[in-house]
Design a protein around this motif. Structure first.
Motif, PDB file in Angstrom:
ATOM      1  N   ALA A   1       4.184  54.100 -25.188  1.00 52.37           N
ATOM      2  CA  ALA A   1       3.491  53.801 -23.926  1.00 52.37           C
ATOM      3  C   ALA A   1       4.038  52.506 -23.340  1.00 52.37           C
ATOM      4  O   ALA A   1       3.589  52.048 -22.307  1.00 52.37           O
ATOM      5  N   ARG A   2       4.991  51.913 -24.052  1.00 52.74           N
ATOM      6  CA  ARG A   2       5.644  50.725 -23.494  1.00 52.74           C
ATOM      7  C   ARG A   2       6.701  51.173 -22.513  1.00 52.74           C
ATOM      8  O   ARG A   2       7.249  52.271 -22.639  1.00 52.74           O
ATOM      9  N   GLY A   3       7.011  50.334 -21.597  1.00 49.81           N
ATOM     10  CA  GLY A   3       7.998  50.697 -20.588  1.00 49.81           C
ATOM     11  C   GLY A   3       9.372  50.267 -21.020  1.00 49.81           C
ATOM     12  O   GLY A   3       9.701  50.288 -22.210  1.00 49.81           O
ATOM     13  N   HIS A   4      10.123  49.820 -20.089  1.00 52.34           N
ATOM     14  CA  HIS A   4      11.520  49.520 -20.391  1.00 52.34           C
ATOM     15  C   HIS A   4      11.685  48.156 -21.041  1.00 52.34           C
ATOM     16  O   HIS A   4      12.801  47.729 -21.297  1.00 52.34           O
ATOM     17  N   GLU A   5      10.555  47.479 -21.317  1.00 52.86           N
ATOM     18  CA  GLU A   5      10.663  46.218 -22.059  1.00 52.86           C
ATOM     19  C   GLU A   5      11.116  46.506 -23.486  1.00 52.86           C
ATOM     20  O   GLU A   5      11.559  45.620 -24.206  1.00 52.86           O
TER      21      GLU A   5
END
Lengths: 139, 479
Positions: A87-91
């Motif tokens: 559920a994390r993005g492109h970080e």
């Protein structure tokens, strides 16, 4: 016989999502076992053989990265094909993580169930192709 | 010759000239008397030709001396003044006379004395002011929050203020004078930071670096900057170092980052569920109607969860802007609390908590913003349920006294450490405790509840013991 090629462990703490993944994969002919947290996933991986692991990245107890670390560096399950859902993005450093644990793919939530299923199907085919002795591959 | 003449006093010069003319007169008299005596009149003229000119000469000399004595006195004083080393005006004395010259001299002296006295006062005042100013600068230097150190070209400390000494955990800054600043700073910096520090030291440019005690910026982060002062010849002379503790700033940044992670996670999770279920419904058209119904319900629930989180975000942005407004109406406490209890009961049951509710009889009527107050109390209750391990106990009680209504939420949960209690109300704050980190939360709930309590003139008090449990009490004044 390599019936285990369709044996999938799904580690997902989000109960509703875990249920719907299980529902769809089972309908597609996969043998699905569901783990609700990282510790359960490790316990299941220790007790039975799986050909694929679909794991969430953030989970209470052991998270996805820690599971991958255990699988590759402690349990040495090198042939286990791993797909991480996050559920994390492109970080998240996708390439570094993929290389570190030889991951098949990282899917970002909200991902498509259809994409997940076709990804797993392609992994099953790969598995069959890479093992010429296999008599049948159950699709 | 000229110098000798200049050094002679006025009287001497005048009397010499007088003597010259006198002697000429005398010579004329002698010549006259010889001429007279040639004619036989000499004897009778002797007394007159010698006595009278001599007498005149003496008298004239005396008169001249008398008339020019003030001039002489002034001249003497001025000569003495010009030759003296310290040139103090007190060496000049007024003259005890009333002739115009003396009066003029005395008046001039009075002016000079007056001027000199003012000068003295001015000098003393300026010295005092200067001393005070330098004392003030010293005080400013010592009391600045930023640490400041001045070092010589070799990096040895010439001057260092208290903040710097405190930062280096040395009580007395005077003990640090002469020490190498890099050696002192090395004690603050982790290995990586120390390398950056060395780079800074090896270059001659003005630079700013951040140094950390360890990998975790929360353990201590400092922003260090150095300015090299150049001498007139252009060679580096002293350097000025300033250091500022930016740990809190780092923590706030970290909390904000954490919030973005949490927020994206909170937004993506229900979205992932909605997408997965809707896609499943589209793909699997042959599934039983009951199962379809249950999938539709799941989508509905997830959409509600998403909407709730969006509301929370909106509350946050309003809070950030200080723009939360409350609409007060008379509310029925029992009914409001009943609704809260019912909404939270499923969560409590899911975690096998003993969930109790006690309402004192005859609660007074309360004027408040029902939605905001309910949201604030719901936050407290859901926190208690969330942060209490399965099978715990959560009790909500409402009491009233003459001046206020007290909503207390007590749990047997993981508790809060004493150092975390004051930070609980801070936006985005979440305890570093692993048990808290493993639970999804934005770190906004309590901040919002406190803001709502404050807008109603009330407050939230926290009583807690780590590993034992907590009690959050929202006090709402009746008037």
């Amino acid at each position: 016989m390599k019936l285990e090629s369709r044996k999938v462990l799904v580690a997902e703490d989000n109960i509703v999502l875990g249920d719907v993944i299980q529902f769809n994969l089972q309908r597609a002919g996969f043998d699905v076992t569901l783990a609700r947290n990282g510790n359960d996933a490790i316990r299941l991986l220790e007790s039975e053989p799986f050909s694929m692991l679909v794991t969430d990245y953030e989970m209470p107890g052991l998270d996805g990265e820690q599971i991958c670390d255990r699988v590759r560096n402690e349990m040495h399950l090198d042939s286990l094909r791993i797909v991480v859902c996050s559920a994390r993005g492109h970080e998240l450093d996708r390439e570094a993580l993929k290389a570190k644990f030889s991951l098949e793919a990282i899917l970002f939530k909200p991902f498509s169930i259809r994409d997940l299923m076709s990804l797993l199907e392609s992994l099953v085919l790969l598995e069959c192709d890479s093992t010429p002795n296999t008599v049948t591959c159950s699709h | 010759m000229l110098l000798a003449q200049r050094n002679r006093s006025l009287t001497r010069r005048v009397s010499e000239q007088y003597l010259f003319f006198g002697l000429s007169g005398l010579f004329s008299f002698v010549a006259a008397s010889i001429y007279l005596s040639w004619h036989g009149l000499f004897l009778s003229f002797i007394p007159a030709t010698i006595g009278i000119p001599l007498g005149l000469l003496l008298f004239g000399s005396f008169t001249l001396r008398r008339t020019s004595r003030w001039n002489e006195s002034i001249e003497r004083q001025l000569t003495k003044y010009a030759n003296s080393a310290n040139r103090s005006v007190t060496e000049l004395k007024p003259l005890p006379a009333s002739d115009p010259l003396a009066v003029g001299w005395n008046q001039l002296l009075a002016r000079v004395y007056e001027h000199s006295a003012w000068n003295g006062v001015e000098r003393r005042l300026s010295e005092a002011v200067h001393a005070q100013q330098s004392k003030r600068w010293e005080s400013v230097f010592q009391h600045l929050n930023d640490g400041i150190a001045i070092c010589d070209p070799d990096g040895r400390v010439l001057q260092l203020n208290r903040s710097f000494a405190t930062l280096l955990k040395r009580g007395d800054s005077s003990q640090l004078l002469g020490r190498n600043l890099m050696d002192l700073l090395a004690e603050l910096a982790a290995d990586e930071s120390y390398l950056r520090l060395r780079e800074l030291c090896d270059s001659n440019a003005t630079q700013i670096v951040e140094i950390q005690r360890s990998k975790d910026p929360a353990e201590g982060t400092w922003r260090l900057s150095r300015i090299i002062l150049s001498s007139e010849s252009g060679t580096p002379s002293e350097s000025i170092w300033t250091i500022r503790d930016v740990t809190q700033q780092k923590l706030a940044e970290k909390a904000r980052e954490q919030f973005v992670f949490t927020a994206t996670h909170e937004l993506r999770t229900p979205l992932a569920n909605i997408r997965a279920y809707s896609e499943t419904l589209a793909l699997a058209t042959d599934i039983p109607v009951e199962q379809q119904q249950s999938f539709y319900n799941t989508i509905n629930n997830e959409a509600t969860r998403l909407a709730r989180f969006v509301d929370e975000l909106l509350n946050l942005s309003q809070m950030e802007a200080g723009a939360i407004t409350i609409q007060k109406h008379e509310i029925e406490l029992e009914r409001m609390l009943g609704e809260i209890f019912e909404s939270q009961r499923p969560l409590a049951i899911e975690k096998n908590h003993t969930f109790n509710f006690s309402i004192a009889p005859k609660l007074p009527k309360v004027i408040a913003d029902k939605d905001k107050l309910a949201a604030a109390i719901t936050n407290l209750v859901s926190n208690a349920i969330k942060y209490t391990p399965d099978g715990g106990k959560v009790t909500v009680s409402i009491e009233a006294n003459n001046s206020s209504v007290l909503f207390a939420v007590e749990d047997s949960g993981i508790g809060v450490s004493p150092e975390d209690i004051p930070k609980l109300g801070e936006k985005f704050f979440r305890s570093g405790d692993d048990r808290v980190q493993s639970i999804v939360g934005s770190g906004l709930g309590l901040a919002f509840s406190q803001e709502v309590a404050r807008l109603h003139g009330g407050s939230i008090s926290i009583r807690s013991q780590l590993h034992q449990g907590s009690c959050f009490t929202l006090e709402l004044p009746l008037r």
